[in-house]
Design an enzyme around this catalytic site. Structure first.
Site, PDB file in Angstrom:
ATOM      1  N   HIS A 244       0.822  -1.221   0.000  1.00  0.00           N
ATOM      2  CA  HIS A 244       0.000   0.000   0.000  1.00  0.00           C
ATOM      3  C   HIS A 244       0.858   1.274   0.000  1.00  0.00           C
ATOM      4  O   HIS A 244       0.768   2.106  -0.906  1.00  0.00           O
ATOM      5  CB  HIS A 244      -0.871   0.058   1.263  1.00  0.00           C
TER       6      HIS A 244
HETATM    7  C1  BDR Z   1      -2.998   1.208   5.193  1.00  0.00           C
HETATM    8  O1  BDR Z   1      -3.239   0.849   6.551  1.00  0.00           O
HETATM    9  C2  BDR Z   1      -2.051   0.474   7.185  1.00  0.00           C
HETATM   10  O2  BDR Z   1      -2.210  -0.728   7.877  1.00  0.00           O
HETATM   11  C3  BDR Z   1      -0.996   0.367   6.125  1.00  0.00           C
HETATM   12  O3  BDR Z   1       0.243   0.786   6.635  1.00  0.00           O
HETATM   13  C4  BDR Z   1      -1.501   1.282   5.034  1.00  0.00           C
HETATM   14  O4  BDR Z   1      -1.070   2.602   5.257  1.00  0.00           O
HETATM   15  C5  BDR Z   1      -3.686   0.211   4.294  1.00  0.00           C
HETATM   16  O5  BDR Z   1      -5.047   0.191   4.539  1.00  0.00           O
END
Ligand code: BDR
Ligand code: CA
Length: 307
Positions: A244
């Site tokens: 992500h």
């Molecule tokens: C986002 O949520 C966090 O757990 C990850 O680091 C990312 O920024 C994904 O939904």
């Protein structure tokens, strides 16, 4: 070279985003700020320092602590994804007397706005955690925040399912009131939602063929942090690992990796089933949203910057 500030809640994929950013000559990372999110703020701040001691950057960034809780609602964490410490199974020891950063005495929002004032319309803020620090900046120094060139946010599930609830993604769900404030600020922004980040992920075959052979500190960190079991050739508690936050950094390095559309979005801030949902409609803020991604080209970039 683009001047960037990274606001994060380190977090396994946040750590990978920092590696990608610091290993990219197209970016000059001026500051790294922490916010409550995947793990509590104290852990986030320790993890920022740990990742920087792994990276040992020649140009030390300024680091600052940010918000320890959201503007509204309870602080939530994601230990099930990021482990107890936030760095998965990776163990990094901080060495006494070795500091790969400059510590700012003030809060994150103040560091962000002061850098924006110093470099008007030149700074890109990459936000890969809940948006609390950004909202505090808007509340306390809107003029400073408006001096940012752009904000690139990893967050939201626009035309796809959420990952905390069927409707909401973690970063927005963690502080929807802050997200609403940021969306309505009028600051130019690009949203990198689950719609695209769910298309960029590590698989066991990618780990075997492209990550393991690198054999350096960063490929080892990646394997440990993601819980990749080299003997079993699988991640210990999941099939794949989503990249992500690295994708948000990738979009700043090379905007052609994604296809964007301008959408009208509002954030649901009423308590209930839809808390933190992004609603697409005729009303709301006009936001540049990434809806398409060249996943293979991004993975190529990501893996090459582990070197
Ligand atoms: C986002 O949520 C966090 O757990 C990850 O680091 C990312 O920024 C994904 O939904
Ligand atoms: Ca994050």
């Amino acid at each position: 070279m683009k001047i960037v500030i990274i606001d994060c809640d380190v977090g396994v994929d946040d750590a990978l985003a920092l590696i990608l950013a610091f290993h990219s000559s197209a970016l000059e990372v001026k500051a790294v700020t922490g916010v409550n999110g995947n793990v509590p703020l104290d852990r986030v701040f320790e993890n920022i320092q740990k990742v920087l001691s792994l990276l040992q950057p020649t140009n030390k960034p300024i680091i600052a602590r940010g918000a320890s809780s959201p503007l509204k609602g309870k602080a939530i964490h994601a230990h099930s994804v990021h482990g107890r410490t936030g760095l998965g199974e990776a163990k990094i020891e901080l060495k006494d007397g070795e500091e790969w950063w400059t510590l700012s005495g003030g809060p994150a929002w103040e560091l962000i706005t002061s850098i924006a004032h110093q470099h008007p319309q030149q700074v890109t803020l990459i936000a890969v955690g809940p948006l609390t620090n950004l909202a505090l900046g808007i509340q306390k120094d809107l003029d400073g925040m408006k001096h940012l060139k752009e904000i690139v946010i990893m967050g939201g599930a626009v035309r796809t399912r959420g990952n905390v609830t069927p409707h909401a993604e973690f970063n927005i769900y963690s502080d929807p009131v802050a997200a609403k404030m940021v969306f309505e600020s009028g600051i130019p922004m690009t949203l990198v939602p689950l719609d695209v980040t769910h298309r960029v992920f590590l698989t066991p075959s990618l780990m075997e063929e492209r990550v393991k052979p690198i054999g350096n500190t960063f490929s080892k960190f990646l394997m440990e942090a993601t819980g990749y079991d080299t003997k079993a050739r699988r991640f210990r508690n999941r099939e794949t690992v989503f990249l992500h936050d690295p994708l948000a950094v990738g979009v700043v390095i090379d905007p052609t990796l994604v296809k964007n559309e301008t959408l009208c979005l509002t954030v649901e801030t009423d308590e209930g089933e839809h808390w933190g949902k992004l609603i697409e409609g005729k009303e709301g803020s006009q936001i540049n949203v990434s809806l398409g991604v060249d996943a293979e080209r991004f993975l190529e970039l990501f893996v090459s910057r582990l070197r």
